[in-house]
Design a protein around this motif. Sequence first.
Motif, mmCIF file in Angstrom:
data_model
loop_
_atom_site.group_PDB
_atom_site.id
_atom_site.type_symbol
_atom_site.label_atom_id
_atom_site.label_comp_id
_atom_site.label_asym_id
_atom_site.label_seq_id
_atom_site.Cartn_x
_atom_site.Cartn_y
_atom_site.Cartn_z
ATOM 1 N N ILE A 189 -16.614 32.551 1.649
ATOM 2 C CA ILE A 189 -15.273 32.319 1.865
ATOM 3 C C ILE A 189 -14.416 33.428 1.708
ATOM 4 O O ILE A 189 -13.359 33.543 2.379
ATOM 5 C CB ILE A 189 -14.882 30.975 1.047
ATOM 6 N N ASP A 190 -14.241 34.036 0.555
ATOM 7 C CA ASP A 190 -13.518 34.967 0.247
ATOM 8 C C ASP A 190 -14.316 36.124 -0.624
ATOM 9 O O ASP A 190 -15.234 35.686 -1.311
ATOM 10 C CB ASP A 190 -12.243 34.593 -0.666
ATOM 11 N N ASP A 191 -13.839 37.282 -0.454
ATOM 12 C CA ASP A 191 -14.402 38.328 -0.953
ATOM 13 C C ASP A 191 -13.386 38.951 -2.119
ATOM 14 O O ASP A 191 -12.336 39.522 -2.012
ATOM 15 C CB ASP A 191 -14.783 39.685 -0.174
ATOM 16 N N PRO A 192 -14.012 38.875 -3.359
ATOM 17 C CA PRO A 192 -13.086 39.237 -4.717
ATOM 18 C C PRO A 192 -13.035 40.650 -4.779
ATOM 19 O O PRO A 192 -11.840 41.206 -5.544
ATOM 20 C CB PRO A 192 -13.901 38.714 -5.804
ATOM 21 N N VAL A 201 -7.672 35.530 0.245
ATOM 22 C CA VAL A 201 -7.454 34.044 0.016
ATOM 23 C C VAL A 201 -6.809 34.065 -1.353
ATOM 24 O O VAL A 201 -5.714 33.960 -1.676
ATOM 25 C CB VAL A 201 -8.609 33.198 0.253
ATOM 26 N N HIS A 202 -7.708 34.039 -2.509
ATOM 27 C CA HIS A 202 -7.276 33.808 -3.882
ATOM 28 C C HIS A 202 -6.708 35.292 -4.204
ATOM 29 O O HIS A 202 -5.510 35.012 -5.052
ATOM 30 C CB HIS A 202 -8.319 33.527 -4.842
ATOM 31 N N GLU A 203 -7.125 36.200 -3.814
ATOM 32 C CA GLU A 203 -6.929 37.523 -4.496
ATOM 33 C C GLU A 203 -5.496 37.860 -4.029
ATOM 34 O O GLU A 203 -4.445 38.265 -4.897
ATOM 35 C CB GLU A 203 -7.721 38.753 -3.964
ATOM 36 N N VAL A 204 -5.095 37.481 -2.876
ATOM 37 C CA VAL A 204 -3.594 37.667 -2.411
ATOM 38 C C VAL A 204 -2.565 36.870 -3.052
ATOM 39 O O VAL A 204 -1.234 37.230 -2.911
ATOM 40 C CB VAL A 204 -3.444 37.657 -0.847
ATOM 41 N N MET A 205 -3.109 35.635 -3.469
ATOM 42 C CA MET A 205 -2.178 34.586 -4.032
ATOM 43 C C MET A 205 -1.801 35.325 -5.395
ATOM 44 O O MET A 205 -0.491 34.859 -5.991
ATOM 45 C CB MET A 205 -3.011 33.393 -4.301
#
Length: 301
Positions: A189-192, A201-205
């Motif tokens: 889904i996302d690459d940390p 996704v999460h990291e940009v938040m």
Amino acid sequence: MLALLVILLSCTFFPGVIVKTKALFSGRKGPGIFQPWIDIVRLLKKGSVYSTVSSYVFQTGASVYLASVLVAALFVPFDQHTALISFPGDFVMFAYLLGLGRFFLIISALDVSSGFEGMGANREAFYSMLAEPAFFILMGSLAMFTGYTSFNEIFINLHYQDYFSIIIAIIAAFVLGNLTLVETSRLPIDDPLTHLELTMVHEVMVLDHSGIDLGLIKIANNIKFVLFSTLSANCFIPQTWSLGMQIAVYLIAQAGFAVGIGYFESFRARNKMAMNAQYILSISAISMILIFVIIILNNKI
């Protein structure tokens, strides 16, 4: 209490196992197993910087996010050892506690008026909306199979005496394992490790979070990872085993899961954004297959 202690113990070194595994597969020695927590401690010692356009929403978002995950941990049992909080339908409370934390993280990202963070918040909300039915369908299936509606009673009564129950436990563990990747924003889904804002996704938040706030978010992510993997491990640890054997198998399963994720992230690229929705919906489809199998086994149709 034992369940909570086991969960908190396991989250102290399994994030490091993933990092170490990825380093070994890339031909590097890599950092130590406890390096992720050393980095978190370093962040907790720093102050946070807040944008002049942000409000109290941004300043409290990380704390609420961690608090919601910690309270959700109180609902997760360890095999037959009851969680600190247990009641019929507690898995609904568990899901929406995590949803509350995610909501505050999303509005924190929107509060700084950043186009990139708004884009990541939109993706986070969309993916969580798609993953939620998979979780509820799965827990509803297990509730129908066992006749109980709380985490503790479901896993205690998830018998392993015939092939059907073993197959159901394997499918449930598979679904929960994939939900772990979605909830913690890991591959596919996302690459940390990515640094391209357009694909985060999460990291940009959390780009505007710093210091102690960023440390709290990382702690919450580590705990959330272990919560879902604990639920997955509970699907195949028989309650008839001794406590020492249960803990040993649990730790081995958690370590194997962490190594598997490290291996997976070393050799697989992230999905295209358009494929993420299809991937998450496939998890719901597997949960639907499981509930139909259980309906047939219970002679409901």
